[in-house]
Structures are given as structure tokens and as C-alpha cells.
Design a protein around this motif. Sequence first.
Motif, PDB file in Angstrom:
ATOM      1  N   GLY A  63       0.789  -1.258  -0.068  1.00 48.38           N
ATOM      2  CA  GLY A  63       0.089  -0.064   0.005  1.00 48.38           C
ATOM      3  C   GLY A  63       0.942   1.165  -0.009  1.00 48.38           C
ATOM      4  N   ILE A  64       2.043   1.213  -0.284  1.00 50.40           N
ATOM      5  CA  ILE A  64       2.954   2.389  -0.428  1.00 50.40           C
ATOM      6  C   ILE A  64       3.171   2.746  -1.906  1.00 50.40           C
ATOM      7  CG2 ILE A  64       5.039   3.508   0.260  1.00 50.40           C
ATOM      8  CD1 ILE A  64       5.112   1.679   2.685  1.00 50.40           C
ATOM      9  N   ARG A  65       2.792   3.931  -2.267  1.00 52.52           N
ATOM     10  CA  ARG A  65       3.414   4.569  -3.611  1.00 52.52           C
ATOM     11  C   ARG A  65       4.672   5.562  -3.411  1.00 52.52           C
ATOM     12  NH1 ARG A  65      -0.392   7.270  -6.282  1.00 52.52           N
ATOM     13  NH2 ARG A  65      -1.488   7.828  -3.936  1.00 52.52           N
ATOM     14  N   ALA A  66       5.180   5.767  -4.404  1.00 48.74           N
ATOM     15  CA  ALA A  66       6.107   7.010  -4.624  1.00 48.74           C
ATOM     16  C   ALA A  66       5.796   8.003  -5.532  1.00 48.74           C
ATOM     17  CB  ALA A  66       7.569   6.417  -5.063  1.00 48.74           C
ATOM     18  N   ILE A  67       5.243   9.198  -5.244  1.00 45.50           N
ATOM     19  CA  ILE A  67       4.834  10.217  -6.415  1.00 45.50           C
ATOM     20  C   ILE A  67       5.946  11.315  -6.466  1.00 45.50           C
ATOM     21  CG2 ILE A  67       2.584   9.932  -5.797  1.00 45.50           C
ATOM     22  CD1 ILE A  67       2.521  12.513  -4.310  1.00 45.50           C
ATOM     23  N   VAL A  68       6.303  11.853  -7.583  1.00 47.85           N
ATOM     24  CA  VAL A  68       7.330  12.806  -7.824  1.00 47.85           C
ATOM     25  C   VAL A  68       6.622  14.076  -8.302  1.00 47.85           C
ATOM     26  CG1 VAL A  68       8.834  10.937  -8.210  1.00 47.85           C
ATOM     27  CG2 VAL A  68       7.545  12.063 -10.219  1.00 47.85           C
ATOM     28  N   PRO A  69       7.299  15.100  -8.333  1.00 46.50           N
ATOM     29  CA  PRO A  69       6.790  16.538  -9.093  1.00 46.50           C
ATOM     30  C   PRO A  69       6.169  16.540 -10.181  1.00 46.50           C
ATOM     31  CG  PRO A  69       8.892  16.877  -7.606  1.00 46.50           C
ATOM     32  CD  PRO A  69       8.668  15.452  -7.826  1.00 46.50           C
ATOM     33  N   ASP A  70       6.503  15.377 -11.269  1.00 45.70           N
ATOM     34  CA  ASP A  70       6.013  15.498 -12.589  1.00 45.70           C
ATOM     35  C   ASP A  70       4.581  14.979 -12.428  1.00 45.70           C
ATOM     36  OD1 ASP A  70       8.374  16.355 -14.034  1.00 45.70           O
ATOM     37  OD2 ASP A  70       9.132  14.634 -13.392  1.00 45.70           O
ATOM     38  N   ASP A  71       4.271  14.432 -11.361  1.00 40.60           N
ATOM     39  CA  ASP A  71       2.912  13.586 -11.341  1.00 40.60           C
ATOM     40  C   ASP A  71       1.764  14.759 -10.921  1.00 40.60           C
ATOM     41  OD1 ASP A  71       3.858  11.142 -11.573  1.00 40.60           O
ATOM     42  OD2 ASP A  71       4.084  10.766  -9.543  1.00 40.60           O
ATOM     43  N   GLU A  72       0.710  14.521 -11.720  1.00 41.07           N
ATOM     44  CA  GLU A  72      -0.439  15.345 -11.603  1.00 41.07           C
ATOM     45  C   GLU A  72      -0.912  15.342  -9.876  1.00 41.07           C
ATOM     46  OE1 GLU A  72      -3.939  14.507 -13.817  1.00 41.07           O
ATOM     47  OE2 GLU A  72      -3.004  15.238 -15.560  1.00 41.07           O
ATOM     48  N   GLU A  73      -0.769  14.142  -9.376  1.00 41.71           N
ATOM     49  CA  GLU A  73      -1.347  14.055  -7.959  1.00 41.71           C
ATOM     50  C   GLU A  73      -0.321  14.740  -7.061  1.00 41.71           C
ATOM     51  OE1 GLU A  73      -1.898  10.582  -4.538  1.00 41.71           O
ATOM     52  OE2 GLU A  73      -1.379   9.966  -6.593  1.00 41.71           O
ATOM     53  N   TYR A  74       0.860  15.192  -7.469  1.00 46.39           N
ATOM     54  CA  TYR A  74       1.736  15.926  -6.386  1.00 46.39           C
ATOM     55  C   TYR A  74       1.314  17.251  -6.343  1.00 46.39           C
ATOM     56  CZ  TYR A  74       6.431  17.273  -4.660  1.00 46.39           C
ATOM     57  OH  TYR A  74       7.422  17.821  -3.869  1.00 46.39           O
ATOM     58  N   PRO A  75       1.041  17.785  -4.799  1.00 48.53           N
ATOM     59  CA  PRO A  75       0.557  19.033  -4.464  1.00 48.53           C
ATOM     60  C   PRO A  75       1.058  20.057  -5.074  1.00 48.53           C
ATOM     61  CG  PRO A  75       0.939  17.550  -2.675  1.00 48.53           C
ATOM     62  CD  PRO A  75       1.416  16.826  -3.689  1.00 48.53           C
ATOM     63  N   LYS A  76       0.404  20.794  -5.925  1.00 54.26           N
ATOM     64  CA  LYS A  76       0.841  22.138  -6.364  1.00 54.26           C
ATOM     65  C   LYS A  76       1.571  23.210  -5.130  1.00 54.26           C
ATOM     66  CE  LYS A  76      -2.575  22.110 -10.256  1.00 54.26           C
ATOM     67  NZ  LYS A  76      -3.665  22.798 -10.843  1.00 54.26           N
ATOM     68  N   LEU A  77       1.024  23.146  -4.043  1.00 54.31           N
ATOM     69  CA  LEU A  77       1.668  24.006  -3.189  1.00 54.31           C
ATOM     70  C   LEU A  77       2.924  23.585  -2.665  1.00 54.31           C
ATOM     71  CD1 LEU A  77      -1.746  24.555  -0.968  1.00 54.31           C
ATOM     72  CD2 LEU A  77      -0.317  26.366  -1.971  1.00 54.31           C
ATOM     73  N   LEU A  78       3.209  22.385  -2.798  1.00 51.04           N
ATOM     74  CA  LEU A  78       4.321  21.937  -2.349  1.00 51.04           C
ATOM     75  C   LEU A  78       5.434  22.087  -3.301  1.00 51.04           C
ATOM     76  CD1 LEU A  78       5.826  20.521   0.005  1.00 51.04           C
ATOM     77  CD2 LEU A  78       5.250  18.300  -1.121  1.00 51.04           C
ATOM     78  N   LYS A  79       5.011  22.060  -4.702  1.00 50.64           N
ATOM     79  CA  LYS A  79       5.945  22.423  -5.858  1.00 50.64           C
ATOM     80  C   LYS A  79       6.511  23.789  -5.640  1.00 50.64           C
ATOM     81  CE  LYS A  79       4.078  19.482  -9.434  1.00 50.64           C
ATOM     82  NZ  LYS A  79       3.399  19.630 -10.662  1.00 50.64           N
ATOM     83  N   GLU A  80       5.891  24.747  -4.977  1.00 48.00           N
ATOM     84  CA  GLU A  80       6.158  26.193  -5.027  1.00 48.00           C
ATOM     85  C   GLU A  80       7.429  26.319  -4.205  1.00 48.00           C
ATOM     86  OE1 GLU A  80       2.504  28.399  -4.007  1.00 48.00           O
ATOM     87  OE2 GLU A  80       1.643  27.950  -5.914  1.00 48.00           O
ATOM     88  N   ILE A  81       7.636  25.585  -3.168  1.00 47.48           N
ATOM     89  CA  ILE A  81       8.555  25.902  -2.082  1.00 47.48           C
ATOM     90  C   ILE A  81      10.029  25.655  -2.580  1.00 47.48           C
ATOM     91  CG2 ILE A  81       7.029  25.191  -0.266  1.00 47.48           C
ATOM     92  CD1 ILE A  81       8.478  22.831   0.499  1.00 47.48           C
ATOM     93  N   ASP A  82      10.978  26.115  -1.845  1.00 50.32           N
ATOM     94  CA  ASP A  82      12.315  25.734  -2.464  1.00 50.32           C
ATOM     95  C   ASP A  82      12.586  24.475  -1.768  1.00 50.32           C
ATOM     96  OD1 ASP A  82      12.863  28.373  -3.270  1.00 50.32           O
ATOM     97  OD2 ASP A  82      13.664  29.086  -1.394  1.00 50.32           O
ATOM     98  N   ASN A  83      13.410  23.531  -2.664  1.00 51.21           N
ATOM     99  CA  ASN A  83      13.769  22.356  -2.143  1.00 51.21           C
ATOM    100  C   ASN A  83      12.686  21.142  -1.858  1.00 51.21           C
ATOM    101  OD1 ASN A  83      16.824  22.786  -2.425  1.00 51.21           O
ATOM    102  ND2 ASN A  83      16.536  23.826  -0.235  1.00 51.21           N
TER     103      ASN A  83
END
Length: 369
Positions: free
Chosen positions: A80-100
Motif C-alpha cells: 500500500g505504499i506508492r512513490a509520487i514525484v513532482p512531475d505527477d499530477e497528484e503531486y501537490p501544487k502548493l508543495l511544488k512552490e517551495i524551495d527544495n
Amino acid sequence: MTDISQEERAYRAALYEVDGIGPARIQVLLNYFGTAKSVWGASESTLKEIGLPKDAVFELGKRKSRIDPKQHLSALAKIGIRAIVPDDEEYPKLLKEIDNSPQVLFIRGRFLPQDERSLAVVGTRKATPYGRDVTERLVEQLAAQHFTIVSGLARGIDGTAHRAALESGARTIAVMGGGVDRVYPPEHVGLAQEIAKHGAVVSEFAPGKLPVPGNFPARNRIISGLSLGVLVIEGASQSGTKITASLAAQQGREVFAVPGPITSRQSQAPADLLKLGAKLVTDVSDILDELPDLKDSHTGRTKSVLEVNLDALTSEERKVVELLSEGNLHIDEIVRQVEMKAPVVSATLTMLEIKGVVKQLGGMVYGRK
């Protein structure tokens, strides 16, 4: 859809599992090599030449000899564990905005588009009855305004916030300081399972990693990074709660604080933040006032957690409510201060509980609801 292949996702997740190669180093390696697969295939001499410490090079070599990244990612999916990355649609937009921002998030559960409307609720592990009470009330109000509640699954305010969100039918996200399979504290294992069903349990740290103290500043930046703002309810002057608030400010997110009794150590962090310009909060309207993009959903001022319509109460009920507005009290002390007979006070408290104005906190101690 996503622009990253499952193969690259697998190699990136595998790098996060190598001791000595943390998120910052992974970002440096990805910038240099371009892909996680290229990092995985690099020679020891090349890795040393670009400055990767010998211990980290050794650990990477050891990990490469033990697992096949693609098979390992499939094994994680089976539990039940997945790995998501910034290129995924599911990756939160707000989190993409922060440094690192994390290059990988391990997740049980799922992010949904509505989670962009999220607020972090954080505070001390040593929550007082006042702190727990205010947390429950404010989270209930936030849930009514369709917020997702983000917190850290710790004892105290965090756990109270998650439970209140679930009880109010809201989504909630728990950000871990270790692997998502290493729930801490252990008594929150059941809570984490419920969160995964109605939100997400996430971590930048690979499955199996223990929640050691050094991980928590990195964890805290994700809590604030996932959120439009951070609401601090209780905390000592020197606490991780203030670190989360500081990170939120650095990320350009709003910082909110709930005032508390000045005699309580756990009121120090909110008081310090208020002095520095945090927004004082007594109900959800105070939060919405600072988030103008969300005002179209605000249909009126919510009853303050510190206010009640006294005109709708009997004279006996008003006396009790006004007394409890100053703090929680044992029933014997209530009887003494309102100068009413014990049976009358008991009956009055029962009616106030039914009306949703007060609640028993345990041991015949009552407080405002």
C-alpha cells in the motif's frame, strides 16, 4: 498524466533509501547526472569526484547489490505504499512552490485536487485541556469550510487535529518524520490507518526509516509547504511548533496563532508569534480574512470559539458559562463561585452540555465547548 517513467520513479525512490544520501544530496545528484538511473549507475570514482562522502558511496554500493529498484517499487505497492514525484499530477501544487520541494513523496492514501484548500494545525505534544478543546472547535469550523487539515501525527495537538478532522468528515494529511510504515507514536497506528482511508499519510523519508529527531525540521517544511497557512494552537517558547511557523513565513504562507492563558507555558509560542505579527484567531473567519481567494466560500461569520449567545441561556446557565469562559473548573469550584446549590449546578451543566455550550473534560472538570 506524468512525464516521468516508472523506471525513473523506481530509481529515484531507491536513492531515497540509501543511508547518508538525504533529500539535499539527492537534489545535487539529480542536477549533476540528470536522472536517478544515471546516479544509480555511476561509478564509485565518479561519485567521489563530485564530492559524495565515502560513507555515502559505500552505502549506495551496498544498496545496489541488494535490490532491483523496479522490483522494490512493486513490493512497496503490494503493502500500500506508492512513490509520487513532482512531475505527477497528484503531486501537490502548493508543495511544488517551495524551495527544495521533495523529489519523492512516499504515500499511503491519495492526494486529491481539493487538498489545495488546506491548513496546517500544529502545536505541542503536551496539550492542555484548553488546547485540545480549541483544536476540536477550530478544526470542526475549518471542516465546515471544506479545508483539508494537515498535521504531523504527533501526540497532543497534532493527534487531536487529525481526529477532529475525521470526526467532522474532513480530509486530513499526516506528514511523518520517518517512513510511512514507521508510525510514531505507536498508539497512533490505528489513527494513521484511518487517515490513509480519508486522506494521506506521507513522508519524504523512505519506508523503514526511523523517525529520528534530525528528521523533523525537514518534515516540518513539508507540513507548511502543503498548506495555505499554519495555525499554531499551543507550544512552549522553544519548540518545533515555532520552527514550522517560521518555515511557513519563509515560504510565503500565512501564520495564525490562538491566544491562550498567560499563566500556561504552552501559551508562550502563540504569544511570541502574535508579537511578531501572526494573525490572532478565535474562529475560522479570522483565517478566511487572510485568505482572500477563499472568501467566495465564506457565507458569514462563524460563532467564535470564545463567544456564545448569552441571551439564549437562563440566568443560571449564563453564570456558569461566564465563569467557564475564564478557564476550566471542577464542579465543586463552580458550585463555590456561582453560589448555587450543587444539584442546581449539576442540572445546569447537564443542560449546557445538551445545548453544546460546555463539555466535561474528565474527572468532573468542565470547560467551554
